[in-house]
Motif scaffolding. Structure first.
Motif, PDB file in Angstrom:
ATOM      1  N   SER A 218      -2.430  42.838   2.125  1.00 35.53           N
ATOM      2  CA  SER A 218      -3.308  42.394   3.208  1.00 35.53           C
ATOM      3  C   SER A 218      -4.444  43.381   3.401  1.00 35.53           C
ATOM      4  CB  SER A 218      -2.505  42.256   4.504  1.00 35.53           C
ATOM      5  OG  SER A 218      -1.997  43.520   4.896  1.00 35.53           O
ATOM      6  N   THR A 219      -5.470  42.944   4.057  1.00 35.52           N
ATOM      7  CA  THR A 219      -6.652  43.787   4.234  1.00 35.52           C
ATOM      8  C   THR A 219      -6.364  45.019   5.090  1.00 35.52           C
ATOM      9  OG1 THR A 219      -7.303  42.414   6.116  1.00 35.52           O
ATOM     10  CG2 THR A 219      -8.259  41.869   3.955  1.00 35.52           C
TER      11      THR A 219
ATOM     12  N   THR B  39       4.897  45.319   3.549  1.00 35.16           N
ATOM     13  CA  THR B  39       4.661  43.968   4.068  1.00 35.16           C
ATOM     14  C   THR B  39       4.247  44.102   5.537  1.00 35.16           C
ATOM     15  OG1 THR B  39       6.918  43.616   4.852  1.00 35.16           O
ATOM     16  CG2 THR B  39       6.469  43.083   2.539  1.00 35.16           C
ATOM     17  N   GLU B  40       3.988  42.984   6.156  1.00 34.23           N
ATOM     18  CA  GLU B  40       3.565  43.026   7.552  1.00 34.23           C
ATOM     19  C   GLU B  40       4.683  43.494   8.482  1.00 34.23           C
ATOM     20  OE1 GLU B  40       1.980  39.276   8.666  1.00 34.23           O
ATOM     21  OE2 GLU B  40       0.214  39.432   7.348  1.00 34.23           O
ATOM     22  N   ASP B  41       5.935  43.304   8.069  1.00 33.96           N
ATOM     23  CA  ASP B  41       7.044  43.673   8.956  1.00 33.96           C
ATOM     24  C   ASP B  41       7.914  44.794   8.391  1.00 33.96           C
ATOM     25  OD1 ASP B  41       8.076  42.200   6.902  1.00 33.96           O
ATOM     26  OD2 ASP B  41       9.387  40.957   8.157  1.00 33.96           O
TER      27      ASP B  41
ATOM     28  N   PHE C 127       0.152  52.293 -10.448  1.00 34.20           N
ATOM     29  CA  PHE C 127      -1.024  51.886  -9.670  1.00 34.20           C
ATOM     30  C   PHE C 127      -0.678  51.850  -8.194  1.00 34.20           C
ATOM     31  CE2 PHE C 127      -4.243  49.078  -7.870  1.00 34.20           C
ATOM     32  CZ  PHE C 127      -5.387  49.659  -8.406  1.00 34.20           C
ATOM     33  N   SER C 128      -1.455  52.591  -7.418  1.00 36.57           N
ATOM     34  CA  SER C 128      -1.325  52.592  -5.972  1.00 36.57           C
ATOM     35  C   SER C 128      -2.312  51.582  -5.411  1.00 36.57           C
ATOM     36  CB  SER C 128      -1.613  53.986  -5.413  1.00 36.57           C
ATOM     37  OG  SER C 128      -1.830  53.924  -4.022  1.00 36.57           O
ATOM     38  N   THR C 129      -1.782  50.453  -4.958  1.00 36.07           N
ATOM     39  CA  THR C 129      -2.650  49.374  -4.497  1.00 36.07           C
ATOM     40  C   THR C 129      -3.397  49.769  -3.227  1.00 36.07           C
ATOM     41  OG1 THR C 129      -1.054  47.814  -5.415  1.00 36.07           O
ATOM     42  CG2 THR C 129      -2.728  46.921  -3.951  1.00 36.07           C
ATOM     43  N   ALA C 130      -2.720  50.461  -2.317  1.00 34.83           N
ATOM     44  CA  ALA C 130      -3.369  50.835  -1.056  1.00 34.83           C
ATOM     45  C   ALA C 130      -4.472  51.866  -1.264  1.00 34.83           C
ATOM     46  CB  ALA C 130      -2.330  51.371  -0.080  1.00 34.83           C
TER      47      ALA C 130
END
Length: 423
Positions: free
Chosen positions: A137-138, A403-405, A342-345
């Motif tokens: 997510s953004t 994740t979001e939670d 790979f670090s996505t963040a």
């Protein structure tokens, strides 16, 4: 350390090979060969002097037995002079040998023919990539923010206790660290590596044996009162188990794994690219070390690469493999493959493992030999690899599994840590 006989026989080849490292070794090799000639000439004179002294000593004994004391005493004066010459030549030989050893320590390993030319990590060659990079997510967070949000790593508390680069792992963060260590050790054991527990400090001889000393870049922590060094990797104590050893050819391959904390001063600039777990002074790592017959060492290297691949596949982390160029190659390595996750963040690749073949470079320093089928002593080959270094693996898990939670736990680690989510 390169063998002096190899330098004598292949000087021009070595000079050309070291150009891949952007090193002009001509002058240094000439100095080495000149000192070696001086060493050999001094050794020859010393041997001749000792031989003459021994001959005279036997002659003196015979003269005394035959009653020719006057002639024997005259010869004793000459042996006294020869003893003085022997001591002087012995001292000269020690000085020359030390100077020669110090010069040999300055020559790095010869790069394997497959090593690409280049100056920096930008010139490394990507040879493999695997795994799907997740879409986050953004408002996805880098691991240092996640660590704070879920209270699993406290960087500020580490600063209070020891300084920057010494994080404190808390609760599920500490349990996830322990889970990773156990998982890596189990995977290595399943692959035939014998687990070892080794000291976390080493003496100077051990640092010299594997090439961490002389410490040109000031990376090692030195305990001055005891003249010991905190280990930068388990490679150092594990490989030194074989220092000054002659092993049986039938025992190849020798495969060990060990978990240790690792300590590195990591002198250099700091910034956003080294925040959080990206660069630490103390971190945990599981290492694999192999001692191999020279004929099999590159096949063993390929096997080590496949082994690390399988671990990353089970963790379901996107990764790539780089063949290091000459300018980025470690001082003691002939060929190194770096693994990066790979670090996505962070939107960047993070190095998590180096797998290297040192050929006979470390073995020559260690005097690690084996007897071949003809009974002749040969230098073994040594290899090592991270399997794996924890900080950036942990960073990759936290960032790519967020994740979001909460943060999901890779399924393969759930039995080890006892939970499937950090929330």
């Amino acid at each position: 350390m390169l063998q002096i006989q190899v330098i004598r026989d292949k000087k021009d080849e070595i000079i050309n090979a070291l150009k891949k490292r952007n090193i002009d070794a001509n002058s240094l090799l000439n100095d080495i060969l000149s000192l070696d000639e001086k060493r050999r000439a001094t050794q020859t004179r010393l041997d001749a002097t000792l031989a003459e002294s021994n001959t005279l000593s036997k002659e003196i004994g015979m003269l005394f037995k035959s009653g020719n004391a006057q002639e024997a005493n005259a010869l004793k004066e000459k042996t006294g002079s020869l003893k003085e010459d022997s001591k002087r030549l012995g001292d000269e030989l020690n000085v020359v040998a030390e100077e020669l050893q110090n010069l040999l320590y300055q020559i790095p390993n010869i790069p394997h023919e497959s090593v690409p030319a280049g100056s920096t990590d930008a010139d490394n060659e990507e040879i493999f990539e695997e795994g799907e990079i997740p879409t986050l997510s953004t408002d996805a967070l880098p691991h240092w923010e996640l660590a704070k949000k879920y209270d699993i790593i406290d960087f500020e508390l580490g600063v209070k206790i020891a300084g920057a680069g010494f994080p404190v792992y808390k609760g599920k963060g500490a349990r996830l660290q322990r889970a990773l260590i156990s998982y890596f050790l189990d995977k290595n054991a399943e692959a035939g590596y014998t687990e070892m527990q080794v000291p976390h400090v080493v003496n100077e001889a051990s640092g010299l044996g594997t090439g961490q000393l002389p410490d040109k870049e000031g990376q090692m922590y030195h305990i001055g009162g005891d003249d010991l060094y905190l280990i930068p990797t388990a490679e150092v104590p594990v490989t030194n188990l074989f220092r000054d050893e002659i092993i049986n050819e039938k025992d190849f391959p020798i495969c060990y794994t060990a978990y240790t904390p690792c300590f590195r001063r990591e002198a250099g600039s700091y910034g956003a690219h080294v925040r959080g777990l990206n660069r630490l002074h103390q971190f945990d790592k599981v290492e694999i070390v192999r001692v191999e017959h020279p004929k099999n060492s590159y096949k063993a290297l390929d096997g080590m690469v496949e082994h690390v691949k399988n671990i990353l596949r089970e963790l379901k982390l996107p990764y790539r493999i780089l063949r290091l160029c000459g300018g980025d190659l470690g001082f003691t390595s002939a060929l190194t493959f770096d693994f990066e996750v790979f670090s996505t963040a962070q939107d960047r690749w993070l190095e998590i493992s180096s797998v290297s073949n040192f050929e006979a470079y470390q073995s020559n320093r260690l005097k690690l030999r084996f007897k071949d089928e003809n009974g002749k002593s040969q230098l073994a080959h040594t290899l090592n690899g991270s399997s794996l270094a924890l900080p950036r693996v942990l960073a990759g898990i936290l960032e790519n599994y967020q994740t979001e939670d909460g943060i999901e736990i890779p399924k393969v680690l759930v039995p080890y840590c006892g939970f499937n989510k950090i929330d």
